[in-house]
Write an enzyme that holds these catalytic residues in place. Structure first.
Site, mmCIF file in Angstrom:
data_model
loop_
_atom_site.group_PDB
_atom_site.id
_atom_site.type_symbol
_atom_site.label_atom_id
_atom_site.label_comp_id
_atom_site.label_asym_id
_atom_site.label_seq_id
_atom_site.Cartn_x
_atom_site.Cartn_y
_atom_site.Cartn_z
ATOM 1 N N HIS A 161 0.842 -1.205 0.000
ATOM 2 C CA HIS A 161 0.000 0.000 0.000
ATOM 3 C C HIS A 161 0.878 1.257 0.000
ATOM 4 O O HIS A 161 0.614 2.215 -0.740
ATOM 5 C CB HIS A 161 -0.871 0.066 1.265
ATOM 6 C CG HIS A 161 -1.881 -1.020 1.409
ATOM 7 N ND1 HIS A 161 -1.977 -1.816 2.517
ATOM 8 C CD2 HIS A 161 -2.885 -1.433 0.576
ATOM 9 C CE1 HIS A 161 -2.985 -2.673 2.385
ATOM 10 N NE2 HIS A 161 -3.538 -2.470 1.205
ATOM 11 N N LYS A 204 -17.798 -5.902 7.608
ATOM 12 C CA LYS A 204 -16.566 -6.685 7.677
ATOM 13 C C LYS A 204 -15.911 -6.468 9.037
ATOM 14 O O LYS A 204 -15.786 -5.316 9.474
ATOM 15 C CB LYS A 204 -15.615 -6.163 6.580
ATOM 16 C CG LYS A 204 -14.961 -7.228 5.725
ATOM 17 C CD LYS A 204 -14.357 -6.567 4.509
ATOM 18 C CE LYS A 204 -12.983 -7.052 4.169
ATOM 19 N NZ LYS A 204 -12.435 -6.356 2.991
ATOM 20 N N ARG A 235 -2.106 -6.425 -8.133
ATOM 21 C CA ARG A 235 -1.003 -7.332 -7.812
ATOM 22 C C ARG A 235 -0.865 -8.449 -8.837
ATOM 23 O O ARG A 235 0.215 -8.850 -9.199
ATOM 24 C CB ARG A 235 -1.219 -7.975 -6.437
ATOM 25 C CG ARG A 235 -0.884 -7.079 -5.299
ATOM 26 C CD ARG A 235 -1.492 -7.576 -4.032
ATOM 27 N NE ARG A 235 -2.945 -7.446 -4.078
ATOM 28 C CZ ARG A 235 -3.728 -7.583 -3.032
ATOM 29 N NH1 ARG A 235 -3.219 -7.905 -1.875
ATOM 30 N NH2 ARG A 235 -5.031 -7.416 -3.141
ATOM 31 N N SER A 286 -2.899 -7.683 3.290
ATOM 32 C CA SER A 286 -3.128 -7.456 4.720
ATOM 33 C C SER A 286 -3.518 -8.760 5.406
ATOM 34 O O SER A 286 -3.114 -9.020 6.539
ATOM 35 C CB SER A 286 -4.244 -6.425 4.916
ATOM 36 O OG SER A 286 -3.888 -5.203 4.358
#
Ligand code: ADP
Length: 161
Positions: free
Chosen positions: A17, A41, A90, A129
Site C-alpha cells: 500500500h 466486515k 497485484r 493485509s
C-alpha cells in the site's frame, strides 16, 4: 488541480500500500487516502486506529491527507472533490474484481469518476493485509511486510486477543 482518492481497508497498511501511495502522490497534485469503515466486515484495527497509523506514517507528505469514509465510494469522491480513484493491481486475480468495480463506479458517477491502476512493485506482489495478519497471529516475522510501527501494533493486538 489533479486530486485522486486511494480507497482501501488498510487493515493493516503494508509496504505494498505504501508503495502505491507514494507513487500516486507523485502523479497527482493531491492524494486522499480513504479508509473504508465497513460495518459488514470485521477488522483487526478500528477505523480510527487505521486512520491514525496512516497519518503518522505519511505525516511528512504535504500533498497526502488521510480520511475515513463509509457508504458508496462515488459519494466519497463527490464529497472530497476527487475525480480519480487509484487502485493497485497485484496479479490477474485482482483484475476481474477491480475491472467490475471501476465500471460500476463509472456508471454510478455518470462517467465523472475514472479509476487509474498502478501495478504493484514486484517486491510486494505477494503481499496482502490478510497474509500479514495470519503470519503475525502465528508469531511469524512480518518485518519485511509492514512498517515497524505497524508490526508492533499488529503483534500487540494478537497478544491481547
Ligand atoms: P480493499 O478491501 O479495498 O481491497 P485493501 O486494503 O486490501 O482494500 O487494498 C486497497 C488497494 O490496495 C487495492 O486496490 C489493492 O489491490 C491494493 N493493494 C493491496 N496490496 C497491494 C500490494 N501488495 N501491491 C499493490 N497494491 C496492493
Amino acid at each position: 488541480m489533479r486530486k485522486a482518492i486511494y480507497p482501501g481497508s488498510f487493515d493493516p497498511v503494508t509496504y505494498g500500500h505504501m508503495d502505491i501511495i507514494e507513487r500516486s502522490a507523485k502523479i497527482f497534485d493531491e492524494l486522499i487516502v480513504a479508509v473504508l469503515n465497513n460495518q459488514l466486515k470485521t477488522s483487526l484495527f478500528s477505523v480510527e486506529e487505521r486512520v491514525n497509523i496512516l497519518k503518522e506514517l505519511l505525516r511528512e507528505h504535504e500533498n497526502i491527507s488521510v480520511v475515513s469514509y463509509d457508504g458508496l465510494l462515488v459519494d466519497a469522491c463527490n464529497g472530497f472533490g476527487a475525480h480519480v480513484i487509484v487502485r493497485g493491481l497485484r496479479a490477474v486475480t485482482d483484475f476481474e474484481y477491480e475491472l467490475q468495480m471501476s465500471q460500476t463506479n463509472r456508471k454510478l458517477a455518470e462517467s465523472k469518476v475514472d479509476t487509474v491502476f498502478l501495478t504493484t512493485d514486484l517486491r510486494y506482489a505477494y503481499l496482502s493485509s490478510s497474509t500479514v495478519k495470519e503470519v503475525a497471529y502465528f508469531g511469524g516475522d512480518i518485518s519485511e511486510f509492514v512498517p515497524e510501527m505497524v508490526a508492533e501494533l499488529t503483534y500487540q493486538k494478537f497478544k491481547k486477543g
